[in-house]
Design a protein around this motif. Sequence first.
Motif, PDB file in Angstrom:
ATOM      1  N   ALA A   1       0.835  -1.204   0.000  1.00 31.15           N
ATOM      2  CA  ALA A   1       0.000   0.000   0.000  1.00 31.15           C
ATOM      3  C   ALA A   1       0.873   1.259   0.000  1.00 31.15           C
ATOM      4  CB  ALA A   1      -0.931   0.007   1.213  1.00 31.15           C
ATOM      5  N   ASP A   2       1.978   1.230   0.739  1.00 31.48           N
ATOM      6  CA  ASP A   2       2.873   2.389   0.750  1.00 31.48           C
ATOM      7  C   ASP A   2       3.490   2.640  -0.616  1.00 31.48           C
ATOM      8  OD1 ASP A   2       2.630   3.547   3.237  1.00 31.48           O
ATOM      9  OD2 ASP A   2       4.020   2.136   4.178  1.00 31.48           O
ATOM     10  N   ALA A   3       3.764   1.561  -1.342  1.00 37.51           N
ATOM     11  CA  ALA A   3       4.292   1.730  -2.699  1.00 37.51           C
ATOM     12  C   ALA A   3       3.282   2.492  -3.557  1.00 37.51           C
ATOM     13  CB  ALA A   3       4.617   0.377  -3.318  1.00 37.51           C
ATOM     14  N   MET A   4       1.982   2.191  -3.368  1.00 41.10           N
ATOM     15  CA  MET A   4       0.940   2.933  -4.092  1.00 41.10           C
ATOM     16  C   MET A   4       0.970   4.407  -3.702  1.00 41.10           C
ATOM     17  SD  MET A   4      -2.436   0.615  -3.928  1.00 41.10           S
ATOM     18  CE  MET A   4      -2.356  -1.080  -4.435  1.00 41.10           C
ATOM     19  N   GLY A   5       1.135   4.641  -2.390  1.00 43.60           N
ATOM     20  CA  GLY A   5       1.180   6.025  -1.907  1.00 43.60           C
ATOM     21  C   GLY A   5       2.333   6.787  -2.532  1.00 43.60           C
ATOM     22  N   VAL A   6       3.494   6.144  -2.621  1.00 48.97           N
ATOM     23  CA  VAL A   6       4.657   6.815  -3.193  1.00 48.97           C
ATOM     24  C   VAL A   6       4.403   7.135  -4.669  1.00 48.97           C
ATOM     25  CG1 VAL A   6       7.094   6.544  -3.801  1.00 48.97           C
ATOM     26  CG2 VAL A   6       6.280   5.821  -1.550  1.00 48.97           C
ATOM     27  N   VAL A   7       3.857   6.145  -5.392  1.00 46.69           N
ATOM     28  CA  VAL A   7       3.566   6.384  -6.814  1.00 46.69           C
ATOM     29  C   VAL A   7       2.563   7.538  -6.954  1.00 46.69           C
ATOM     30  CG1 VAL A   7       2.474   5.401  -8.869  1.00 46.69           C
ATOM     31  CG2 VAL A   7       4.127   4.060  -7.563  1.00 46.69           C
ATOM     32  N   LEU A   8       1.530   7.522  -6.109  1.00 50.33           N
ATOM     33  CA  LEU A   8       0.514   8.581  -6.160  1.00 50.33           C
ATOM     34  C   LEU A   8       1.139   9.957  -5.910  1.00 50.33           C
ATOM     35  CD1 LEU A   8      -2.530   9.123  -6.463  1.00 50.33           C
ATOM     36  CD2 LEU A   8      -2.746   8.879  -4.000  1.00 50.33           C
ATOM     37  N   ALA A   9       2.006  10.021  -4.898  1.00 51.55           N
ATOM     38  CA  ALA A   9       2.649  11.300  -4.577  1.00 51.55           C
ATOM     39  C   ALA A   9       3.497  11.793  -5.746  1.00 51.55           C
ATOM     40  CB  ALA A   9       3.499  11.164  -3.326  1.00 51.55           C
ATOM     41  N   ILE A  10       4.232  10.869  -6.374  1.00 57.48           N
ATOM     42  CA  ILE A  10       5.078  11.264  -7.506  1.00 57.48           C
ATOM     43  C   ILE A  10       4.210  11.760  -8.663  1.00 57.48           C
ATOM     44  CG2 ILE A  10       6.668  10.399  -9.269  1.00 57.48           C
ATOM     45  CD1 ILE A  10       7.816   8.533  -7.089  1.00 57.48           C
ATOM     46  N   VAL A  11       3.133  11.020  -8.942  1.00 60.51           N
ATOM     47  CA  VAL A  11       2.258  11.417 -10.046  1.00 60.51           C
ATOM     48  C   VAL A  11       1.645  12.798  -9.782  1.00 60.51           C
ATOM     49  CG1 VAL A  11       0.112  10.866 -11.266  1.00 60.51           C
ATOM     50  CG2 VAL A  11       1.781   9.077 -10.797  1.00 60.51           C
ATOM     51  N   ILE A  12       1.197  13.028  -8.543  1.00 68.08           N
ATOM     52  CA  ILE A  12       0.616  14.335  -8.222  1.00 68.08           C
ATOM     53  C   ILE A  12       1.648  15.439  -8.423  1.00 68.08           C
ATOM     54  CG2 ILE A  12      -0.330  15.777  -6.379  1.00 68.08           C
ATOM     55  CD1 ILE A  12      -1.725  13.341  -5.291  1.00 68.08           C
ATOM     56  N   ALA A  13       2.861  15.203  -7.947  1.00 66.35           N
ATOM     57  CA  ALA A  13       3.917  16.211  -8.110  1.00 66.35           C
ATOM     58  C   ALA A  13       4.168  16.485  -9.584  1.00 66.35           C
ATOM     59  CB  ALA A  13       5.191  15.742  -7.416  1.00 66.35           C
ATOM     60  N   LEU A  14       4.203  15.416 -10.406  1.00 65.49           N
ATOM     61  CA  LEU A  14       4.441  15.587 -11.842  1.00 65.49           C
ATOM     62  C   LEU A  14       3.319  16.383 -12.502  1.00 65.49           C
ATOM     63  CD1 LEU A  14       5.899  12.142 -12.997  1.00 65.49           C
ATOM     64  CD2 LEU A  14       7.080  14.331 -12.750  1.00 65.49           C
ATOM     65  N   PHE A  15       2.071  16.008 -12.169  1.00 67.57           N
ATOM     66  CA  PHE A  15       0.920  16.711 -12.740  1.00 67.57           C
ATOM     67  C   PHE A  15       0.964  18.198 -12.403  1.00 67.57           C
ATOM     68  CE2 PHE A  15      -1.286  13.101 -14.300  1.00 67.57           C
ATOM     69  CZ  PHE A  15      -2.369  13.571 -15.010  1.00 67.57           C
ATOM     70  N   SER A  16       1.258  18.498 -11.115  1.00 65.97           N
ATOM     71  CA  SER A  16       1.294  19.893 -10.695  1.00 65.97           C
ATOM     72  C   SER A  16       2.381  20.639 -11.446  1.00 65.97           C
ATOM     73  CB  SER A  16       1.536  19.998  -9.191  1.00 65.97           C
ATOM     74  OG  SER A  16       0.566  19.272  -8.507  1.00 65.97           O
ATOM     75  N   ALA A  17       3.557  20.007 -11.588  1.00 63.55           N
ATOM     76  CA  ALA A  17       4.668  20.642 -12.295  1.00 63.55           C
ATOM     77  C   ALA A  17       4.308  20.871 -13.755  1.00 63.55           C
ATOM     78  CB  ALA A  17       5.921  19.784 -12.173  1.00 63.55           C
ATOM     79  N   LEU A  18       3.623  19.874 -14.331  1.00 63.14           N
ATOM     80  CA  LEU A  18       3.235  19.981 -15.738  1.00 63.14           C
ATOM     81  C   LEU A  18       2.279  21.150 -15.956  1.00 63.14           C
ATOM     82  CD1 LEU A  18       3.458  18.301 -18.464  1.00 63.14           C
ATOM     83  CD2 LEU A  18       1.188  17.463 -17.887  1.00 63.14           C
ATOM     84  N   GLN A  19       1.286  21.252 -15.065  1.00 67.02           N
ATOM     85  CA  GLN A  19       0.335  22.359 -15.191  1.00 67.02           C
ATOM     86  C   GLN A  19       1.048  23.697 -15.076  1.00 67.02           C
ATOM     87  OE1 GLN A  19      -2.363  21.150 -12.191  1.00 67.02           O
ATOM     88  NE2 GLN A  19      -3.864  20.435 -13.638  1.00 67.02           N
TER      89      GLN A  19
END
Lengths: 293, 305
Positions: free
Chosen positions: B277-295
Motif C-alpha cells: 500500500a505504501d508503494a501505491m502512496g509513493v507512486v501517487l505522490a510522484i504522479v501528483i507532483a508531476l501533474f502539478s509541475a506539468l500544469q
Amino acid sequence: MLKKKSMTPYTILSAVILAALAVFFLFPLYWIVTGSVKEKSDIIIKSGEMVKWIPTRITWDNYQRLFKTGTELFGIQMPMAIRWLFNSVFISVVAMGLTCATSSLAGYVLAKKRFWGKGLIFGLFVCAMALPKQVILIPLMSEMSSLGLLKSVWGSMFAVIFPVVGWPFGVFLMKQFSENIPSSLLEAARIDGAGELRTFLEVAFPIIKPGFGALAIFTFINSWNEYPLQLVMLTQNEAKTISLGIASKLSEMSNDFGLIMAGAALAAVPIIIVFLCFQKYFTQGITMGAVKG
Amino acid sequence: MGNKKQKAPARSLVLQRRETMVSYLFLLPALFFFVGFVITPMAMGVITSFTDASFTNPEGTFVGLKNYTRLFQDKIFLKSAVNTVIIVVVSVPAVTAFSLWVGSAIYKMRSGIRSFYRCVFYLPVVTGSVAVTVVWKWMFDKYDGLLNYIVKALGGQPLPWTSSEQMALWCIILILFTTSIGQPIVLYVAALGNVDASLEEAAKVDGANDFQVFWKIKWPSIMPTTLYVAVITTINSFQCFALIQLLTSGGPNYSTSTVMYLLYDIAFKTTKEFGYADAMGVVLAIVIALFSALQFKVMNGGTTE
C-alpha cells in the motif's frame, strides 16, 4: 446590482442560472435538516404519491433513536452521539489552538528574522504543502501506534490532532501576514529594550491578528471535517467524532435514512454556524494563502 | 532592500548568533510537529514501500522494487489508476471553468449578494464530506431516492445510479464537483476584483467588446489564480476518498476504486499489506507532483511576458 446599460440578455440569463445553481447547492443541506425531523412515512417514497418536500409533521423520533446508546464522560451520563459531538469540538479546538500558536511564531520569524538555514526550512514547508497528505496515512498510523497513542481514547484523539498541527499551511499563511509588520516598529521596540517575546506579543501580534483569526477558523473547520485521519486513528467508539460516528451508523443501518440525517444534521449544523459567524476571516485566509510569497 | 544590504555587514557576530538562536526557539514548536508528524511518516512510508511489511509482520524484510513491479501487473491497481485519471481529467477543467464563470458573474455584484453566492457555493465544503455523502446516498437510493422519483415523474425508467458500473463513477464525480468549487470561486472573486480597472476602461474606450476585454485583459492577469486553482483541484481530485468509501466502497466491481481508495482498502481492510500500500502512496505522490509541475509549465508557457 446591475448597471442599467449592462442589462443584456446574457446578464439576465446568467442571473437565472446562478439562482438555479444556488438552489441546487443549498438543497442537500435542506434535505438533511428536513429529513432529520421527518416521520418514517414521509421518508419512504410510495409509488404514485408526491414526494414529501416539506415534513407533514415535525418529529424528534430520529434524534431519539440516534441518542439511544448511552455513555459517560467525566461522570456525566449522556448519549453516545453527544459524546461524539464533544470529541469533534475537543479535537477542533485543541488543533486550532496549537496550530495558531506554533504557526504564528514560526511565520513571524520566517518573515522578519535573518538566520542561518531559513531558506532551507521555508523550502521544506512549501514542498511538503504540495504533497498529498493522505498518502502518509499508513505510516502515520504505525507511528502513532508505536508511540502508544492508539491504545487509549484520549491518546487516539491526539493522534488526529498532531498531524493537523504539523501541516505547514498555517506557517505559510502566517508568514504572508507577518510580511506586513513594519521592520521599523520592531527595531523601535528593540531599541526600547523590549525582549523578543514581548516584541512579538505587543508589536507584531496586533498587526497579524486578522491572519490569526483566518487561520483559527480555517483550522477549526478543517479538523472538524478531517475524515480520513479520524477513520484510521479513532477505532474505539468513545473516541469517535460526530462525522465518523455517522459514517459508522451508515454501515450499520444504511436504510434508516431518518436517523442518518439526524446525525448528519448534528455534524453539519454546528460547523455551518461557526462558518457563517466568521465568514469574513475565512475568505481572507483562503485568498492570502494563495498569494505566492 | 538596499537599506538592508547596507546594514548586513555591520551586524556583529554576537547579534547574528543571537538572532539565529531566537529564531530557532520561535520555530521549535512548529518544527516539532512538522518533523514529527509530516516528515517522519513521509520517510517511513518511502522506506516501508521497499519491504513486505504487513499487519501481522510490521517490521517486514527488504524486498527491493518488488512492490513497485507488482503494481504494474495488478489489474485492480491499473483499473483504479484509470478511474483516478478519469476523475482528475474530468473534474479539473470542469471545476476551473465553472468557478471562473461563477466568479466573473458575481464579482461585480453588490457585496451582500456576492457574499451570499460565495457562501452558498462554499457550503458543501463546510458541511463536510460525510454529511454531504450521506444525503447524496439517500438521494441516489433506488427506492426512496429523490432522483429516481424525479426521473419517474418525468416519465423515465428508474436508474441504478451508484449500483451500476457505468454510472457510479459519474455519481462520484458529481458530488466531488459540488464539494470542490467553493475555494476556487472565493479565489477568482478576489483575483478579478484586483484586475486593474484602468486597463479595462482603456480597452473599452478603444472599442473592445466584453469578450475581448476578458480574453486580452482579465485572463492574463488572473493566470496565477487559474494555475493555483488547477493545482489544488488536481491534488484534491487525486486524493478523493471519503466520498468513495462511504458511497460505493470502490464498487461495483472496482468501477469506482481509485488509487487512494485502494491504498486504504489494502492497508486496513483486505490483505493489510502495508509495504504494498505504501508503494501505491509513493507512486501517487510522484504522479501528483508531476501533474502539478506539468500544469505549472503549460500554463506559465501561455503567458510569457
